[in-house]
Design a protein around this motif. Structure first.
Motif, short mmCIF file in Angstrom:
data_model
loop_
_atom_site.label_atom_id
_atom_site.label_comp_id
_atom_site.label_asym_id
_atom_site.label_seq_id
_atom_site.Cartn_x
_atom_site.Cartn_y
_atom_site.Cartn_z
N GLY A 62 26.85 29.91 27.78
CA GLY A 62 27.49 30.85 26.87
C GLY A 62 26.57 31.89 26.29
N GLY A 63 25.27 31.89 26.67
CA GLY A 63 24.36 32.89 26.16
C GLY A 63 24.59 34.23 26.84
N SER A 64 23.87 35.25 26.40
CA SER A 64 24.00 36.59 26.96
C SER A 64 22.82 36.87 27.87
N ALA A 65 23.09 37.52 29.00
CA ALA A 65 22.05 37.83 29.97
C ALA A 65 21.31 39.10 29.53
N ASN A 66 20.00 39.09 29.73
CA ASN A 66 19.18 40.24 29.35
C ASN A 66 19.09 41.20 30.52
N ILE A 67 20.22 41.77 30.94
CA ILE A 67 20.30 42.69 32.06
C ILE A 67 20.84 44.01 31.55
N ARG A 78 34.25 36.50 31.64
CA ARG A 78 34.82 35.29 32.24
C ARG A 78 35.27 35.52 33.67
N SER A 79 35.68 36.76 33.98
CA SER A 79 36.11 37.09 35.34
C SER A 79 35.95 38.59 35.56
N PHE A 80 35.85 38.98 36.83
CA PHE A 80 35.75 40.40 37.19
C PHE A 80 36.25 40.57 38.61
N VAL A 81 36.56 41.82 38.96
CA VAL A 81 37.10 42.15 40.28
C VAL A 81 35.99 42.78 41.11
N SER A 82 35.77 42.26 42.31
CA SER A 82 34.77 42.78 43.23
C SER A 82 35.38 42.86 44.62
N LEU A 83 35.40 44.07 45.21
CA LEU A 83 35.95 44.29 46.55
C LEU A 83 37.38 43.78 46.66
N GLY A 84 38.15 43.98 45.60
CA GLY A 84 39.55 43.60 45.61
C GLY A 84 39.83 42.16 45.27
N SER A 85 38.80 41.33 45.16
CA SER A 85 38.98 39.92 44.83
C SER A 85 38.55 39.67 43.39
N LYS A 86 39.30 38.83 42.69
CA LYS A 86 38.99 38.51 41.30
C LYS A 86 38.17 37.23 41.25
N LEU A 87 36.95 37.34 40.78
CA LEU A 87 36.02 36.22 40.70
C LEU A 87 35.97 35.70 39.27
N SER A 88 36.04 34.40 39.11
CA SER A 88 36.02 33.78 37.79
C SER A 88 34.74 32.98 37.61
N ALA A 89 34.40 32.71 36.35
CA ALA A 89 33.16 32.01 36.05
C ALA A 89 33.16 30.58 36.56
N ASP A 90 34.32 29.94 36.63
CA ASP A 90 34.38 28.55 37.09
C ASP A 90 34.41 28.43 38.60
N GLY A 91 34.47 29.58 39.32
CA GLY A 91 34.45 29.55 40.78
C GLY A 91 35.77 29.19 41.43
N ARG A 92 36.81 29.01 40.65
CA ARG A 92 38.10 28.66 41.23
C ARG A 92 38.87 29.90 41.66
#
Length: 209
Positions: A62-67, A78-92
C-alpha cells in the motif's frame, strides 16, 4: 551496471537518416527512443524495467512508488487499461472481462440499425455480429482463465445479443433453449474462446519444440 550506462551513453549520440529517392538528406539526432532494429534495444528495455521495478518495490503493502514522469510522481492505482486490456493489482481477469463486455455492448448499439434490422437476412446479421462485435469482446481471450462465473457471464451476454437480434422481448417469456433453436446453432461465444485457447496453447507447445 557500468556497461549498461556506457551503452546508454552511446545511444544518446545516435543519428538517423531517411533515404528518399536514393538521396541521403542531413542526419537527424535521435532525441527519444532508439532506432528500429537496434540490437541494444532489448538490453536497454531490460535495464529500464529493472530500474522501474526496483523503484516500485517500495509500493508493496500500500505504499507509494518513488517514480516520476516529466517531474510529476506516478500514483499507485488499483487498476489501469493497457493496450485495450484492463489490468488489476490482484492479477485477476474479472475486471478485464467486464470491461470487454461493456465495450462489446457499446459496439452492438452503434450498429443496432443493422444487427436488429428484420429486413436483413438473419445469417447476414450473425456474420456482421461476428465481424464487428465479437473481435472487441474476444480480444486477448487466449489468456483468460475461464472460471464458472466467467462462463455464466459469457452465456448470459450471448443471450443478450441473440434476443435483441431476434427481437425477442423479456415479456415474451421465451426460454434460452428456444432462443438457441431460433438462432439455429449452439453456444458460439464459449466455443470460440475454447478454440482460441487451444490454438494458442498449440502454438506455444510447437514453439518450445
Amino acid at each position: 551496471m557500468r556497461s549498461m550506462s556506457a551503452n546508454m551513453g552511446l545511444c544518446r549520440a545516435k543519428q538517423a537518416v531517411v533515404r528518399l529517392d536514393n538521396e541521403m538528406p542531413e542526419p537527424v539526432s535521435i532525441c527519444r527512443g532508439d532506432r528500429q532494429g537496434c540490437v541494444m534495444s532489448p538490453d536497454l528495455f531490460s535495464y529500464y524495467s529493472e530500474v522501474i521495478l526496483r523503484e516500485a518495490d517500495g509500493c508493496r503493502g500500500g505504499g507509494s512508488a518513488n517514480i516520476f514522469l516529466d517531474g510529476a510522481p506516478l500514483k499507485t492505482v488499483r487498476s489501469f487499461v493497457s493496450l485495450g486490456s484492463k489490468l488489476s493489482a490482484d492479477g485477476r481477469l474479472h475486471e478485464d472481462i467486464c470491461n470487454r463486455m461493456s465495450h462489446a455492448k457499446s459496439a452492438f448499439f452503434k450498429r443496432k440499425s443493422l444487427l436488429c434490422n428484420p429486413k436483413l437476412d438473419l445469417g447476414m446479421r450473425f456474420r456482421l455480429w461476428r465481424c464487428y462485435v465479437l473481435p472487441i469482446l474476444l480480444y486477448g481471450c487466449e489468456s483468460w482463465t475461464t472460471l464458472e462465473t466467467g462462463r455464466r457471464k459469457m452465456a448470459a451476454l450471448e443471450m443478450w445479443f441473440l434476443r435483441r437480434m431476434l427481437r425477442i422481448k423479456w415479456t415474451d417469456k421465451v426460454s434460452n433453449e428456444e432462443v438457441m433453436v431460433r438462432a439455429g446453432g449452439q453456444r458460439y461465444l464459449l466455443n470460440s474462446i475454447v478454440k482460441r485457447q487451444v490454438h494458442f496453447f498449440g502454438l506455444l507447445m510447437r514453439k518450445q519444440d
